[in-house]
Every structure is written in C-alpha cells, then in structure tokens.
Design a protein around this motif. Structure first.
Motif, short mmCIF file in Angstrom:
data_model
loop_
_atom_site.label_atom_id
_atom_site.label_comp_id
_atom_site.label_asym_id
_atom_site.label_seq_id
_atom_site.Cartn_x
_atom_site.Cartn_y
_atom_site.Cartn_z
N ALA A 50 0.79 -1.23 0.00
CA ALA A 50 0.00 0.00 0.00
C ALA A 50 0.82 1.28 0.00
CB ALA A 50 -1.01 0.03 1.15
N GLN A 51 2.13 1.18 -0.18
CA GLN A 51 2.94 2.39 -0.29
C GLN A 51 2.92 2.89 -1.74
OE1 GLN A 51 6.54 2.74 1.66
NE2 GLN A 51 5.99 1.33 3.31
N ARG A 52 3.19 4.17 -1.87
CA ARG A 52 3.23 4.73 -3.22
C ARG A 52 4.38 4.12 -4.00
NH1 ARG A 52 1.83 10.25 -1.58
NH2 ARG A 52 -0.42 10.37 -1.92
N MET A 53 4.09 3.71 -5.22
CA MET A 53 5.13 3.13 -6.05
C MET A 53 5.83 4.23 -6.83
SD MET A 53 3.42 -0.41 -7.39
CE MET A 53 1.85 0.22 -8.00
N LYS A 54 7.03 3.91 -7.31
CA LYS A 54 7.72 4.90 -8.14
C LYS A 54 7.50 4.56 -9.60
CE LYS A 54 12.18 2.57 -8.26
NZ LYS A 54 13.59 2.57 -7.90
N LYS A 55 7.51 5.61 -10.42
CA LYS A 55 7.39 5.45 -11.86
C LYS A 55 8.78 5.27 -12.43
CE LYS A 55 3.03 6.75 -12.26
NZ LYS A 55 2.00 5.86 -12.79
N THR A 56 8.90 4.32 -13.30
CA THR A 56 10.19 4.07 -13.94
C THR A 56 9.95 3.89 -15.42
OG1 THR A 56 11.07 3.01 -11.97
CG2 THR A 56 12.07 2.40 -14.03
N CYS A 96 7.21 -1.12 -6.96
CA CYS A 96 7.14 -1.01 -5.50
C CYS A 96 8.52 -0.72 -4.94
CB CYS A 96 6.61 -2.32 -4.91
SG CYS A 96 6.78 -2.33 -3.11
N ARG A 97 8.59 0.25 -4.04
CA ARG A 97 9.87 0.59 -3.43
C ARG A 97 10.39 -0.49 -2.51
NH1 ARG A 97 10.46 6.21 -4.28
NH2 ARG A 97 8.50 7.10 -5.00
N ASN A 98 9.52 -1.39 -2.09
CA ASN A 98 9.96 -2.51 -1.26
C ASN A 98 10.21 -3.77 -2.08
OD1 ASN A 98 9.60 -0.99 1.12
ND2 ASN A 98 7.41 -1.43 1.09
#
Ligand SMILES: [Zn+2]
Ligand SMILES: [Zn+2]
Length: 139
Positions: free
Chosen positions: A74-80, A93-95
C-alpha cells in the motif's frame, strides 16, 4: 488483490506455473518480483536476474502521471521508464514487492526486453505466445 489503477478485484491467472494478477476491467497486470523472474527463466533469456534488479532499482522518472499504491504494501510506487525511448512507464514497489503494468504495456516491454537480452529473434515470439495464451484465456 485490488487493482491499483481502477480498484477492481483482480483475478489470478496461472500459466506454466507462473501466477499473475490481472485486472479484467483495465487490463493491467501485476507481477510479483519472483514471478517476473520465473517468466524470464521460462524463456531462457540471458541476464534475467540482472534485468529484474535493474528494473527494481531503476531511477524514478519525472512524469505527471498519477502515482499508484502497491497492492501488497500500500505504499506509493515509483514510476520508472523502461525499454527503448520514449520508454514505457511502469510502477515499481519501493519494497521490491513487484511491478505494475497498465494494459498493453507488458506486451511492449517484454517484446523489447527479449530483443535486447537475447538478440535471438525467436525468443520474443515465445514471449508473445506466452502472453497471448495468458490473456486469451481470460476472454
Ligand atoms: Zn484495473
Ligand atoms: Zn509494495
């Protein structure tokens, strides 16, 4: 699992022992990081481990596209941005839980990466065949 884009209930699609979560509404696809490796493994692409870790650790892209939340943590993901320019924007996902592809992006990416990783023209047909089978089964 709930779709990070449209909040619909996603369905689990299993194909050749690889499980993906697929959204029947917006056609987005969630890959757990492990499932992505399995997919690449099944295609015998070279440098697949490297590819996955590059993807997970890629720099964040600047984009006005809305941030999405990881369906697992549920954390904000980063765009790549991945692939050849202008690139395909995916959510990571940052995790390292996994990756989110909007409808249609997964096919574009896999096609590009199989060309890049192997240089063997046959392997991208395998990838397309795989994805075709997976998604055809849903219609
Ligand atoms: Zn959706
Ligand atoms: Zn997560």
């Amino acid at each position: 699992m709930i779709c990070p884009t449209c909040k619909s209930q996603m369905i689990v699609v299993e194909h050749q022992k690889i499980e993906l979560d697929y959204c029947p509404e917006c056609h987005g696809v969630w890959f757990d990081s492990g499932e992505l490796e399995l997919l690449l493994d099944s295609l015998n692409l070279e440098n697949r481990g490297q590819f996955v870790s590059n993807l997970l650790n890629a720099p964040e892209a600047k984009t006005p596209e809305k941030k999405r939340r990881c369906p697992i943590c549920a954390q904000r993901m980063k765009k790549t941005a991945v692939g050849e320019k202008p690139g395909i924007l995916i959510d990571v996902c940052r995790n390292s839980d996994g990756l989110w592809f909007d409808g249609g992006e997964v096919g574009q990416l896999v096609k590009q990466l199989s060309e890049k990783l192997s240089g063997k023209p046959s392997s991208h047909y395998q990838v397309e065949a795989f994805l075709g089978e997976v998604f055809q089964a849903q219609e």
